[in-house]
Design an enzyme around this catalytic site. Structure first.
Site, PDB file in Angstrom:
ATOM      1  N   ASP A  67      38.812  39.965  62.327  1.00 49.41           N
ATOM      2  CA  ASP A  67      38.063  38.919  62.902  1.00 49.41           C
ATOM      3  C   ASP A  67      38.112  38.669  60.847  1.00 49.41           C
ATOM      4  O   ASP A  67      37.598  37.459  59.889  1.00 49.41           O
ATOM      5  CB  ASP A  67      36.613  38.618  62.997  1.00 49.41           C
ATOM      6  CG  ASP A  67      36.976  38.333  64.661  1.00 49.41           C
ATOM      7  OD1 ASP A  67      37.615  37.949  64.817  1.00 49.41           O
ATOM      8  OD2 ASP A  67      36.142  39.051  65.004  1.00 49.41           O
ATOM      9  N   LYS A 112      34.589  51.845  45.152  1.00 49.02           N
ATOM     10  CA  LYS A 112      35.363  52.823  47.172  1.00 49.02           C
ATOM     11  C   LYS A 112      35.354  53.729  46.720  1.00 49.02           C
ATOM     12  O   LYS A 112      35.969  53.977  45.070  1.00 49.02           O
ATOM     13  CB  LYS A 112      36.515  51.344  46.596  1.00 49.02           C
ATOM     14  CG  LYS A 112      36.950  50.049  47.443  1.00 49.02           C
ATOM     15  CD  LYS A 112      38.014  49.570  47.710  1.00 49.02           C
ATOM     16  CE  LYS A 112      38.298  49.596  45.861  1.00 49.02           C
ATOM     17  NZ  LYS A 112      39.523  48.242  45.943  1.00 49.02           N
ATOM     18  N   ASP A 162      45.917  49.859  48.701  1.00 40.07           N
ATOM     19  CA  ASP A 162      47.332  50.333  47.954  1.00 40.07           C
ATOM     20  C   ASP A 162      46.923  51.978  48.040  1.00 40.07           C
ATOM     21  O   ASP A 162      48.215  52.657  48.018  1.00 40.07           O
ATOM     22  CB  ASP A 162      47.769  49.730  46.704  1.00 40.07           C
ATOM     23  CG  ASP A 162      47.391  50.018  45.639  1.00 40.07           C
ATOM     24  OD1 ASP A 162      45.762  49.678  46.106  1.00 40.07           O
ATOM     25  OD2 ASP A 162      48.076  50.704  44.552  1.00 40.07           O
TER      26      ASP A 162
END
Lengths: 303, 303
Positions: B22, B227, B252
């Protein structure tokens, strides 16, 4: 590991200690002085050692000063010393590049991250360099610089070495250029990698911290030409040709000075308590670096 | 570890993949675009996902841009997106400071190492700060600064946090001040700690490298809000309240994007091959970070 011998006030112990060595390697800051404050009885102690025929070498990691700069500091504080007795990490790096690395021309220029002390020592050894105190590198990075660095336009094709020292003018432009030279295969050296610099009764970023950005970007550490790297010991030995067993390292920092002497397999090490390390640091069970002797301050050698 | 499923050209596989999620967390650079070059079929792919009712969050470690700056970039490249869908590491840090850390006044100011993107996000969250783009900090260090930093005169007594991001104007003065705040007990945060920044078809020092000097000086790492730190995932979840099992991370870079999704126990991860990591990096036996799916480029989701 044997307990270190405490020499302060031990006349017989000091006499025996002095008889065992012909050469003393001295750290400066924290041993002879702190900033512009000279410790008690330092000039007399230096004179006493000379009068006994001892060879003295002043070994410092401070890369911002050349040997000539250091000589001025000794003069100002009234400590008798000659330029040739000073062995700084900038000089160590210049000697390593000129006499050991000996890169073939033309790709033998050095990109300098640092101050004039490095430039003076490279000049003295006839090594060509770019960067350093050149105002062209003391500016903000501009958008077009990214392309010109990446495609090599802003680079000197003859650079084969990146040499990082303490740079009070570190900036992103220089970091990006140094990183690009390293990506293109330049040899990576540092005058020293001390994380901190004691100044003004406080701690400031040292050469290792000023250069840490380039190190993190490229993902590997430079070869350090300062204490405790044995590349520096080899360079000192190459110049002074001493007998390591008859040589003693004197310093205030266990992890640089004392370790430097231990790794160099010198006959002894003397820790003084006027600087960074405290006696608990080496008297504690399991301490990683333990000197053979220690005293409260270097002036205690006068008995 | 199961082999990742290759989705390019696999219509049935893509349909099944889309049905399992979702929410899609998208890395931007290397996935949607490279610099100012947008990859094939990106706007159509984004539209297609929206038409299927998917929630999209654009998760970026670039701390120099605010969400508003990012919105402009999306507009310029013709990718439909809302400011509220962008979740940058600067925003992540501002949310962490304002809503999780919640330091009591007055000692709750932030010393910023970084650009205006951080300042805008701190402003938006009502967090006070010093440093950043203030010209007073964009200068060389002078001899008297050492004393004034060590004795606290140059410091703001209300600073309780040091926040390090990508600073194109990094200098020794700011490093020394940040180091001093940390020595005095400030909390140490980073927007992200990427070592490199891909720019102009090359690699430049990233936020982690620009901030490495302070990290080396203080001898410990900051808490990263970018991150792959799960502090960022928690902040995203706090805002969007998604079901992790029905959420997929698209990126990536294996060691930031994909690891971020794996550590966050998301339902899936999709690696695209338009950016930094190559398929050999995760198809090799013993690869540390393996996505659940991969494709050549994000536009391949169009079938």
């Amino acid at each position: 590991m044997a307990q270190p011998k405490y020499l302060t006030g031990d006349k017989a112990g000091i006499e025996e200690f002095l008889s065992r060595f012909d050469v003393f390697l001295f750290d400066c800051d924290g041993v002879l002085w702190s900033g512009d404050h000279i410790y008690d009885k330092v000039p007399e102690t230096i004179e006493m050692l000379r009068s006994k025929g001892k060879q003295l070498v002043f070994v410092t990691n401070n890369s911002t000063k050349s040997r000539a700069d250091y000589k001025k500091k000794f003069d100002k504080l009234g400590i008798p010393a000659e330029v040739d007795e000073v062995f700084g990490s900038s000089y160590s790096a210049a000697v390593y590049i000129a006499r050991i690395l000996k890169l073939p021309a033309p790709k033998n220029k050095v990109f300098v991250l640092g101050e004039s002390g490095i430039e003076q020592e490279l000049d003295a050894e006839g090594v060509q360099y770019v960067g350093g105190t050149d105002p062209a590198y003391r500016r903000d990075i501009e958008p077009e610089d990214f392309t010109n660095i990446a495609n090599g336009k802003l680079l000197d094709p003859d650079v084969g070495v990146v040499l990082a020292g303490l740079d009070f003018h570190v900036n992103y432009l220089k970091m990006a250029i140094a990183f690009q030279y390293l990506q293109r295969g330049a040899i990576y050296l540092a005058t020293n990698t001390d994380s901190t610099l004691p100044m003004a009764h406080g701690f400031f970023p040292g050469a290792g911290s000023a250069g840490a950005g380039v190190e993190k970007a490229i993902g590997r550490a430079p070869l350090s030409l300062g204490k405790p790297s044995q590349a520096m010991m080899d360079a000192i030995e190459g110049k002074f040709h001493f007998d390591r067993k008859r040589t003693c390292m004197v310093g205030d920092r266990l992890n640089t000075d004392i370790q430097f002497g231990i790794d160099g397999k010198l006959g002894g090490t003397l820790a003084v308590l006027t600087g960074v390390s405290k006696k608990q640091d080496f008297l504690t069970e399991g301490a990683p670096t333990v000197p053979t002797t220690y005293m409260d301050s270097i002036g205690d050698l006068m008995g």
